[in-house]
Scaffold this motif. Structure first.
Motif, PDB file in Angstrom:
ATOM      1  N   GLY A 138      11.698   7.455  -4.233  1.00  0.00           N
ATOM      2  CA  GLY A 138      12.362   6.482  -3.372  1.00  0.00           C
ATOM      3  C   GLY A 138      12.671   7.054  -1.993  1.00  0.00           C
ATOM      4  N   ALA A 139      13.123   8.313  -1.949  1.00  0.00           N
ATOM      5  CA  ALA A 139      13.466   8.947  -0.667  1.00  0.00           C
ATOM      6  C   ALA A 139      12.222   9.143   0.188  1.00  0.00           C
ATOM      7  N   ASN A 140      11.130   9.596  -0.425  1.00  0.00           N
ATOM      8  CA  ASN A 140       9.882   9.795   0.315  1.00  0.00           C
ATOM      9  C   ASN A 140       9.344   8.478   0.848  1.00  0.00           C
ATOM     10  N   LEU A 141       9.404   7.444   0.037  1.00  0.00           N
ATOM     11  CA  LEU A 141       8.890   6.140   0.456  1.00  0.00           C
ATOM     12  C   LEU A 141       9.728   5.560   1.593  1.00  0.00           C
ATOM     13  N   GLU A 142      11.044   5.647   1.476  1.00  0.00           N
ATOM     14  CA  GLU A 142      11.915   5.111   2.524  1.00  0.00           C
ATOM     15  C   GLU A 142      11.696   5.834   3.855  1.00  0.00           C
ATOM     16  N   SER A 143      11.612   7.165   3.794  1.00  0.00           N
ATOM     17  CA  SER A 143      11.392   7.957   5.000  1.00  0.00           C
ATOM     18  C   SER A 143      10.050   7.608   5.642  1.00  0.00           C
ATOM     19  N   PHE A 144       9.024   7.443   4.815  1.00  0.00           N
ATOM     20  CA  PHE A 144       7.700   7.112   5.344  1.00  0.00           C
ATOM     21  C   PHE A 144       7.700   5.756   6.027  1.00  0.00           C
ATOM     22  N   GLU A 145       8.289   4.749   5.389  1.00  0.00           N
ATOM     23  CA  GLU A 145       8.298   3.412   5.980  1.00  0.00           C
ATOM     24  C   GLU A 145       9.069   3.388   7.294  1.00  0.00           C
ATOM     25  N   MET A 146      10.137   4.168   7.384  1.00  0.00           N
ATOM     26  CA  MET A 146      10.882   4.255   8.645  1.00  0.00           C
ATOM     27  C   MET A 146      10.015   4.853   9.747  1.00  0.00           C
ATOM     28  N   CYS A 177       0.840  -1.200   0.000  1.00  0.00           N
ATOM     29  CA  CYS A 177       0.000   0.000   0.000  1.00  0.00           C
ATOM     30  C   CYS A 177       0.879   1.255   0.000  1.00  0.00           C
ATOM     31  N   SER A 178       1.956   1.223   0.783  1.00  0.00           N
ATOM     32  CA  SER A 178       2.867   2.369   0.835  1.00  0.00           C
ATOM     33  C   SER A 178       3.455   2.647  -0.540  1.00  0.00           C
ATOM     34  N   ARG A 179       3.898   1.587  -1.219  1.00  0.00           N
ATOM     35  CA  ARG A 179       4.496   1.766  -2.556  1.00  0.00           C
ATOM     36  C   ARG A 179       3.480   2.307  -3.550  1.00  0.00           C
ATOM     37  N   GLU A 180       2.281   1.746  -3.513  1.00  0.00           N
ATOM     38  CA  GLU A 180       1.236   2.181  -4.446  1.00  0.00           C
ATOM     39  C   GLU A 180       0.857   3.637  -4.191  1.00  0.00           C
ATOM     40  N   ALA A 181       0.686   3.997  -2.920  1.00  0.00           N
ATOM     41  CA  ALA A 181       0.318   5.371  -2.573  1.00  0.00           C
ATOM     42  C   ALA A 181       1.406   6.349  -2.986  1.00  0.00           C
ATOM     43  N   ALA A 182       2.656   6.012  -2.710  1.00  0.00           N
ATOM     44  CA  ALA A 182       3.765   6.898  -3.060  1.00  0.00           C
ATOM     45  C   ALA A 182       3.824   7.117  -4.567  1.00  0.00           C
ATOM     46  N   ALA A 183       3.591   6.066  -5.342  1.00  0.00           N
ATOM     47  CA  ALA A 183       3.630   6.188  -6.803  1.00  0.00           C
ATOM     48  C   ALA A 183       2.514   7.107  -7.301  1.00  0.00           C
ATOM     49  N   ARG A 184       1.311   6.948  -6.754  1.00  0.00           N
ATOM     50  CA  ARG A 184       0.176   7.762  -7.209  1.00  0.00           C
ATOM     51  C   ARG A 184       0.345   9.226  -6.794  1.00  0.00           C
ATOM     52  N   ILE A 185       0.841   9.423  -5.574  1.00  0.00           N
ATOM     53  CA  ILE A 185       1.059  10.797  -5.093  1.00  0.00           C
ATOM     54  C   ILE A 185       2.211  11.444  -5.849  1.00  0.00           C
ATOM     55  N   GLY A 186       3.293  10.692  -6.052  1.00  0.00           N
ATOM     56  CA  GLY A 186       4.452  11.216  -6.762  1.00  0.00           C
ATOM     57  C   GLY A 186       4.138  11.621  -8.185  1.00  0.00           C
ATOM     58  N   ALA A 187       3.246  10.879  -8.845  1.00  0.00           N
ATOM     59  CA  ALA A 187       2.877  11.210 -10.226  1.00  0.00           C
ATOM     60  C   ALA A 187       2.194  12.571 -10.303  1.00  0.00           C
ATOM     61  N   VAL A 188       1.391  12.890  -9.300  1.00  0.00           N
ATOM     62  CA  VAL A 188       0.670  14.164  -9.279  1.00  0.00           C
ATOM     63  C   VAL A 188       1.580  15.317  -8.856  1.00  0.00           C
TER      64      VAL A 188
END
Length: 545
Positions: free
Chosen positions: A517-525, A497-508
Motif C-alpha cells: 500500500g505504501a509503495n503504491l500510494e507513493s508511486f501514484e503521488m 495498471c498501477s495496482r496490478e503492477a504493484a501486486a505482481r512486483i510485491g509478490a516477487v
C-alpha cells in the motif's frame, strides 16, 4: 517467491577523490568518466537518477540544426559528432529518425537559408542521410493544412525515446568501474573551509540519517538546482549562474495522418516546435517560459498546453485534435546560462564550467547548461578540468541505415529461448537493456512470476523490475515504473495498471500488505505530480480556430 533487495551501506567519514552532485545525464556521465580513470567517485542525487530535466526533455539526440542560425558552428559540430557516437555505441537506445522541416508562406525562415543549413549539417556528419520515401512525403502533405503552401525539407537526426535507460546504463558502467552510487540522498551543503571545498553533508531521504563525507573535488552537476546548492553552501556568486527556462510538452495518441517521421515546424510566434512519434504516441513540444521557482515543482501552465495543442491542431486540422485527446503533459526547467535581456531561444545551449575559486570555494565546479546529446563530451571536459587526462574517443564513420538488424533479430530469438518468453517480450528487453537482456532472460526462467507481464497491457516482464531493484539502484516503485522500466509512460497506463503492477512486483519482492500500500500510494503521488492531466475545458475553442 521472495527476492530481497540489498540494504545501502553507510557513507559516514569516507573520502572520495571526486563527489558529484546530481544524477541527471550530465552527472552520471561525469561519474562514469571519473570512475573509469581510477578515481574514487561518489555520485549523489536528491531524488532519482534521470528524474529531473533528463526525463522531461524532447528526447532527441540532435546536432542542433537551429543553432546554426545563431552562428554556433562549434556546438553543432560537437553535437553531430556525439550523435554519431551514440548511434554507433548505443544502437538499441538511440536510433536514426527522419525529420521533416516545414515552411509555409508565413514562415520567418527562408528556403534558401534552410537548404544551406542542411547542406552544412550533412557535411558535419560526414555521411549522406537516407531520404524519406516519396509516398510518405505525399502522405504528410495530405495531412497538413491545405490552406497553406508548404515546402518540406527532409533530413536525418536521432531519437532516444528513453534517456532514462541511457542514464541507467552509464550509471551501471560507473558502478562497475568502482563509483559509489546513491540516489534519494540530498546534499544539505558543501563543506567550505579555508577557501576550498572539503566535502559534503548528506541527508539520506530513505533513512533520514545525516552523513558527512570528504571530497578532493566537488562537481555541482545538479542542473537547475545549481544556484540552490551554492546558496545552501554559502558560496556567494556575483549573479545567478542560471536563467531557468521551463519547457513543456503534451502527449497525444497517434492520430489519423500522424507522420512516422518527426515534424519540425514553426508555431504562430515563429518558435520551432517538434511533433514526434514517441512510445507509440505523439510527443509535441516544447515551450520556453522563464521559471525561477523550485525545479521540482515545475508544471506546464494552461497557456503552454493551449499553445502546443493549437500548434498541433493547426498543422494537422484534418485530425481534429482537441484537449480531450491529451494523454498528459509534463514540464522541466532547462539549466540555461543566466543571460538577462536575451530571448530564451537565443541563449546558447553550450555548457560552461564555473570555477568557484574567486568566491572562496576552490575545488568546487558548477556545470551550467548542457544537453542530452553532448553529455559524454561534457564529462570528458569536466574530467580534464580536475586534472584527469582523458583522450577523445576515435571517430568511426557510419553508413546510412543499419547493418545490425540481422544480428538484432538473432539476439531476440536467443533471448526468447533462454528466458522462455515471447519474441515480443525479448524484443522489448533487447531495446531497453541491450546486451544485458540475456542475463534478465535467464533470471526470468526461474519462475512464472518473473516471466509475468508488469501489467496486462505491456510485454515487459517482472524480471526487468527485479533487475532494476537489484542492479540499477532503484529504491522506489516510481524509480522502476517511470525510469528503469518506464512502462508507466505508455499509452495504456492507468490507476488499475498501477495496482496490478504493484501486486505482481510485491509478490516477487516479498512485500506485505502495508508495504504494498505504501509503495503504491507513493508511486501514484509521483506519477500524478509528473504527468499532468489537463483540465477538461482547456483550449477546446483555441484548438478549433
Amino acid at each position: 517467491m521472495s527476492l530481497a533487495v540489498k540494504p545501502r551501506p553507510p557513507l559516514e567519514g569516507q573520502h572520495f577523490h571526486v563527489v558529484i552532485i546530481g544524477g541527471g545525464i550530465n552527472g552520471v556521465a561525469v561519474a562514469r568518466e571519473c570512475a573509469r580513470a581510477g578515481k574514487r567517485t561518489l555520485l549523489v542525487e536528491q531524488n532519482d537518477f534521470a528524474s529531473g530535466v533528463t526525463s522531461r526533455s524532447t528526447r532527441i539526440i540532435h546536432g542542433g540544426l537551429r543553432y546554426l542560425e545563431h552562428g554556433e558552428i562549434g556546438l553543432v559540430r560537437e553535437s553531430v559528432r556525439e550523435r554519431e557516437r551514440l548511434l554507433r555505441e548505443r544502437s538499441h537506445l538511440v536510433h536514426p529518425i527522419h525529420f521533416l522541416l516545414l515552411l509555409n508562406e508565413q514562415s520567418q525562415r527562408s528556403a534558401m537559408k534552410v537548404r544551406a543549413g542542411l547542406w552544412l549539417y550533412e557535411r558535419f556528419a560526414k555521411r549522406k542521410s537516407a531520404g524519406l520515401s516519396e509516398m510518405e512525403l505525399k502522405r504528410v502533405e495530405r495531412a497538413l493544412d491545405a490552406g497553406h503552401q508548404w515546402s518540406i525539407f527532409n533530413y536525418e537526426d536521432a531519437q532516444c525515446e528513453f534517456p532514462e535507460r541511457l542514464v541507467a546504463e552509464w550509471m551501471m558502467e560507473a558502478a562497475a568501474a568502482g563509483a559509489v552510487i546513491r540516489n534519494h540522498c540530498e546534499v544539505v551543503a558543501v563543506d567550505i573551509a579555508q577557501g576550498r571545498a572539503r566535502g559534503v553533508l548528506l541527508r539520506d531521504r530513505i533513512s533520514g540519517k545525516d552523513e558527512r563525507v570528504e571530497g578532493g573535488w566537488i562537481l555541482n552537476c545538479s542542473g537547475p538546482w545549481a544556484d540552490r546548492v551554492c546558496q545552501r553552501s554559502a558560496v556567494r556568486t556575483s549573479k545567478p549562474l542560471l536563467g531557468g527556462v521551463r519547457g513543456s510538452h503534451i502527449v497525444l495518441p497517434r492520430f489519423s495522418g500522424a507522420p512516422t517521421a518527426a515534424v519540425y515546424a514553426e508555431a504562430s510566434d515563429s518558435r520551432p516546435v517538434f511533433v514526434l512519434p514517441w512510445n507509440e504516441q505523439v510527443l509535441v513540444g516544447t515551450t520556453e517560459v522563464s521559471d525561477t521557482g523550485d525545479p521540482a515543482k515545475a508544471a506546464p501552465s494552461s497557456e503552454e498546453i493551449e499553445y502546443l495543442l493549437r500548434t498541433a491542431a493547426r498543422l494537422f486540422p484534418k485530425a481534429k485534435i482537441s484537449a480531450h485527446d491529451i494523454k498528459y503533459a509534463f514540464a522541466g526547467v532547462r539549466p540555461l546560462p543566466n543571460s538577462p535581456g536575451n530571448a530564451a531561444s537565443s541563449v546558447s545551449r553550450r555548457h560552461f564550467l564555473h570555477d568557484h575559486t574567486p568566491e572562496g570555494a576552490a575545488r568546487l565546479i558548477s556545470v551550467i547548461g548542457g544537453k542530452l546529446t553532448t553529455a559524454a563530451s561534457l564529462a570528458r571536459e569536466c574530467a580534464r578540468k580536475i586534472g584527469i587526462p582523458v583522450q577523445e574517443p576515435t571517430t568511426i564513420a557510419m553508413g546510412s541505415g543499419s547493418s545490425l538488424d540481422p544480428m538484432f533479430d538473432h539476439a531476440i530469438l536467443d533471448i526468447a529461448r533462454a528466458g522462455s518468453v515471447s519474441e515480443e517480450t525479448a524484443r522489448g528487453m533487447m531495446e531497453w537493456h541491450g546486451p544485458r537482456a540475456m542475463d534478465i532472460a535467464r533470471m526470468a526462467l526461474v519462475s512464472a512470476e518473473l516471466r509475468a507481464p508488469i501489467c496486462p497491457h505491456t510485454s515487459h516482464i517482472v524480471a526487468e523490475v527485479v533487475e532494476a531493484y537489484r542492479q540499477e539502484f532503484a529504491v522506489t516503485l516510481g524509480d522502476v515504473l517511470l525510469r528503469r522500466t518506464p512502462v508507466a509512460l505508455g499509452a495504456c497506463w492507468s490507476e488499475s495498471c498501477s495496482r496490478e503492477a504493484a501486486a505482481r512486483i510485491g509478490a516477487v519482492l516479498g512485500w506485505n500488505e502495508q508495504a504494498l500500500g505504501a509503495n503504491l500510494e507513493s508511486f501514484e503521488m509521483e506519477r500524478t505530480a509528473f504527468l499532468k492531466k489537463p483540465s477538461r475545458g482547456i483550449a477546446l475553442e483555441a484548438a478549433a480556430d
